[in-house]
Design a protein around this motif. Structure first.
Motif, PDB file in Angstrom:
ATOM      1  N   THR A 264      67.096   6.932  50.843  1.00  0.00           N
ATOM      2  CA  THR A 264      66.466   5.875  50.522  1.00  0.00           C
ATOM      3  C   THR A 264      67.129   6.007  49.058  1.00  0.00           C
ATOM      4  N   GLU A 265      68.034   6.456  48.240  1.00  0.00           N
ATOM      5  CA  GLU A 265      68.335   5.667  47.196  1.00  0.00           C
ATOM      6  C   GLU A 265      69.527   5.882  47.077  1.00  0.00           C
ATOM      7  N   ASP A 266      70.504   5.604  48.542  1.00  0.00           N
ATOM      8  CA  ASP A 266      71.660   5.721  48.550  1.00  0.00           C
ATOM      9  C   ASP A 266      71.993   5.186  49.957  1.00  0.00           C
ATOM     10  N   PRO A 267      71.109   4.354  50.506  1.00  0.00           N
ATOM     11  CA  PRO A 267      71.861   3.552  52.064  1.00  0.00           C
ATOM     12  C   PRO A 267      73.188   3.493  52.386  1.00  0.00           C
ATOM     13  N   ALA A 268      74.133   3.409  51.936  1.00  0.00           N
ATOM     14  CA  ALA A 268      75.474   3.732  52.118  1.00  0.00           C
ATOM     15  C   ALA A 268      75.488   5.121  52.442  1.00  0.00           C
ATOM     16  N   ASP A 269      75.281   5.933  51.895  1.00  0.00           N
ATOM     17  CA  ASP A 269      75.337   6.895  52.063  1.00  0.00           C
ATOM     18  C   ASP A 269      75.533   7.062  53.334  1.00  0.00           C
ATOM     19  N   GLN A 270      77.224   7.977  53.875  1.00  0.00           N
ATOM     20  CA  GLN A 270      77.921   8.241  55.102  1.00  0.00           C
ATOM     21  C   GLN A 270      77.700   9.185  55.937  1.00  0.00           C
ATOM     22  N   ARG A 271      76.762  10.165  55.329  1.00  0.00           N
ATOM     23  CA  ARG A 271      76.650  11.793  55.768  1.00  0.00           C
ATOM     24  C   ARG A 271      76.140  10.794  57.353  1.00  0.00           C
ATOM     25  N   GLY A 272      76.730  11.842  58.191  1.00  0.00           N
ATOM     26  CA  GLY A 272      75.575  11.420  59.986  1.00  0.00           C
ATOM     27  C   GLY A 272      74.911  12.922  59.913  1.00  0.00           C
ATOM     28  N   LEU A 273      74.418  12.997  60.871  1.00  0.00           N
ATOM     29  CA  LEU A 273      74.514  14.085  61.292  1.00  0.00           C
ATOM     30  C   LEU A 273      74.585  15.254  61.809  1.00  0.00           C
ATOM     31  N   THR A 274      75.793  15.525  61.621  1.00  0.00           N
ATOM     32  CA  THR A 274      76.266  17.107  61.710  1.00  0.00           C
ATOM     33  C   THR A 274      76.579  17.449  60.228  1.00  0.00           C
ATOM     34  N   ASP A 275      77.491  16.583  59.289  1.00  0.00           N
ATOM     35  CA  ASP A 275      77.049  16.675  57.698  1.00  0.00           C
ATOM     36  C   ASP A 275      76.059  17.224  57.247  1.00  0.00           C
ATOM     37  N   TRP A 276      74.727  17.032  57.980  1.00  0.00           N
ATOM     38  CA  TRP A 276      73.629  17.262  57.016  1.00  0.00           C
ATOM     39  C   TRP A 276      72.907  18.857  57.922  1.00  0.00           C
ATOM     40  N   ALA A 277      73.484  18.649  58.982  1.00  0.00           N
ATOM     41  CA  ALA A 277      73.289  19.920  59.809  1.00  0.00           C
ATOM     42  C   ALA A 277      74.045  20.927  59.129  1.00  0.00           C
TER      43      ALA A 277
ATOM     44  N   GLY B 255      70.323 -13.523  47.383  1.00  0.00           N
ATOM     45  CA  GLY B 255      70.948 -14.513  47.764  1.00  0.00           C
ATOM     46  C   GLY B 255      72.033 -13.908  47.756  1.00  0.00           C
ATOM     47  N   ILE B 256      72.914 -12.692  47.704  1.00  0.00           N
ATOM     48  CA  ILE B 256      73.541 -11.673  47.574  1.00  0.00           C
ATOM     49  C   ILE B 256      74.292 -11.987  49.030  1.00  0.00           C
ATOM     50  N   ALA B 257      76.113 -12.706  48.843  1.00  0.00           N
ATOM     51  CA  ALA B 257      77.323 -12.625  49.982  1.00  0.00           C
ATOM     52  C   ALA B 257      76.603 -11.777  51.145  1.00  0.00           C
ATOM     53  N   VAL B 258      77.072 -11.870  51.985  1.00  0.00           N
ATOM     54  CA  VAL B 258      76.711 -11.254  53.456  1.00  0.00           C
ATOM     55  C   VAL B 258      77.905 -10.071  53.145  1.00  0.00           C
ATOM     56  N   GLU B 259      79.087 -10.226  52.975  1.00  0.00           N
ATOM     57  CA  GLU B 259      79.789  -9.070  52.437  1.00  0.00           C
ATOM     58  C   GLU B 259      79.502  -7.999  51.374  1.00  0.00           C
ATOM     59  N   GLN B 260      79.234  -8.698  50.877  1.00  0.00           N
ATOM     60  CA  GLN B 260      78.375  -7.632  49.603  1.00  0.00           C
ATOM     61  C   GLN B 260      77.160  -6.540  50.450  1.00  0.00           C
ATOM     62  N   VAL B 261      76.154  -7.643  50.974  1.00  0.00           N
ATOM     63  CA  VAL B 261      74.980  -6.609  51.069  1.00  0.00           C
ATOM     64  C   VAL B 261      75.663  -5.358  52.186  1.00  0.00           C
ATOM     65  N   ALA B 262      76.970  -6.187  52.953  1.00  0.00           N
ATOM     66  CA  ALA B 262      77.309  -4.712  54.021  1.00  0.00           C
ATOM     67  C   ALA B 262      77.742  -3.687  53.517  1.00  0.00           C
ATOM     68  N   GLU B 263      78.312  -3.860  52.188  1.00  0.00           N
ATOM     69  CA  GLU B 263      78.648  -3.144  51.423  1.00  0.00           C
ATOM     70  C   GLU B 263      77.960  -2.282  51.287  1.00  0.00           C
ATOM     71  N   GLN B 264      76.797  -2.692  50.465  1.00  0.00           N
ATOM     72  CA  GLN B 264      75.825  -1.942  49.649  1.00  0.00           C
ATOM     73  C   GLN B 264      74.789  -0.900  50.845  1.00  0.00           C
ATOM     74  N   VAL B 265      74.774  -1.170  51.774  1.00  0.00           N
ATOM     75  CA  VAL B 265      73.906  -0.827  52.188  1.00  0.00           C
ATOM     76  C   VAL B 265      74.584   0.184  53.976  1.00  0.00           C
ATOM     77  N   GLY B 266      76.270   0.217  53.688  1.00  0.00           N
ATOM     78  CA  GLY B 266      76.867   0.991  54.454  1.00  0.00           C
ATOM     79  C   GLY B 266      77.863   0.657  55.238  1.00  0.00           C
ATOM     80  N   TYR B 267      78.371  -0.616  55.567  1.00  0.00           N
ATOM     81  CA  TYR B 267      78.773  -1.249  57.081  1.00  0.00           C
ATOM     82  C   TYR B 267      80.320  -1.325  56.207  1.00  0.00           C
ATOM     83  N   ARG B 268      81.009  -1.390  56.924  1.00  0.00           N
ATOM     84  CA  ARG B 268      82.698  -1.534  56.489  1.00  0.00           C
ATOM     85  C   ARG B 268      82.749  -2.864  56.523  1.00  0.00           C
ATOM     86  N   SER B 269      82.087  -3.689  57.734  1.00  0.00           N
ATOM     87  CA  SER B 269      83.186  -4.856  58.151  1.00  0.00           C
ATOM     88  C   SER B 269      81.195  -5.961  57.491  1.00  0.00           C
TER      89      SER B 269
END
Length: 256
Positions: free
Chosen positions: A166-179, A220-234
């Motif tokens: 919730t604090e950082d939706p771009a956090d890249q830790r996956g299920l295995t990392d959290w386990a 009004g934030i650009a789609v590319e910036q939003v993608a990065e801020q919520v954790g997508y590579r493109s």
């Protein structure tokens, strides 16, 4: 800094109102938080501009010009709005408006529904026309197939995951990392997510990211910036995930 507003808590029907539907709107100039409150009437919330959120129990809903939120009378809720949000609220009297649902539910704000609700703001509308318009609103009001809410996990196991993402939706830790971090098996986390949210970990994360993305897109934030801020590579990966989650494209949530 933000403005904090307090409203009373009413039980359903605690105040006898003389109207069927009564609306209001406001353009908030600062980030605004509504503390927990409830109304004696049913309430429909939606925005004319921007995206906001409302929380009922453990669910946080996204409210936009496309999708609003029906809050039944007496249901305690709170809300958050970024500066620049132009919101609308319509109160529905219990004596004349049957509940759309017994629990909060998303409502699609179709052009017809928006037009009818706008018409009710005309103080000079003749009584017969107002009655007809109110009947039409009640007729077209319907739950949306595109509701977007995040069910926040309550258990101790999932709390650190929910807090971090919730604090950082771009956090890249996956299920295995959290386990590994929590010293449990991935299957244990998967079972807990399904039990507490009804979703898999991946699906829950996608909904959380989409919800945050809508708030950013509405600013009004650009789609590319939003993608990065919520954790997508493109932007393309973000767009595909967003469509799977919301049923529409990111562009629909950007300011006109």
């Amino acid at each position: 800094m933000h403005d904090s507003r307090s409203l009373p808590t009413f039980a359903a029907g605690a105040v006898d109102v003389p109207y069927v539907i009564q609306g209001m709107d406001e353009l908030v100039s600062r980030d605004t938080v509504w503390e927990e409150h409830s109304h004696p009437t049913h309430e429909l919330l939606w925005n004319l501009r921007g995206a906001s959120s409302a929380t009922t129990g453990s669910r946080t809903w996204t409210i936009t010009p496309l999708v609003g939120l029906w809050v039944p009378a007496g249901v305690v809720h709170s809300g958050r709005m970024p500066a620049g949000t132009w919101y609308r609220a319509a109160q529905f009297g219990l004596h004349a408006a049957p509940p759309l649902a017994q629990e909060p539910v998303a409502v699609e704000i179709t052009p017809l529904l928006a037009l009818l609700l706008d018409r009710l703001d005309d103080g000079a509308l003749p009584t017969a026309s107002r009655t007809l318009t109110e009947q039409m609103v009640l007729d077209v009001l319907a739950p949306s197939p595109h509701e977007l809410f995040v069910q926040r996990p309550r258990g101790d196991l999932l709390r650190p995951i929910a807090t971090a993402l919730t604090e950082d939706p771009a956090d890249q830790r996956g299920l295995t990392d959290w386990a590994v971090l929590l010293d449990v098996s991935p299957r244990t986390i998967t079972r807990a997510f399904r039990a507490e949210t009804g979703l898999s970990f991946a699906r829950w994360q996608a909904v959380l990211r989409a919800q945050r993305a809508i708030l950013l897109l509405a600013q009004g934030i650009a789609v590319e910036q939003v993608a990065e801020q919520v954790g997508y590579r493109s932007a393309s990966a973000f767009g595909a995930a967003f469509r799977r989650t919301t049923g529409t494209t990111p562009a629909r949530y950007r300011p006109a």
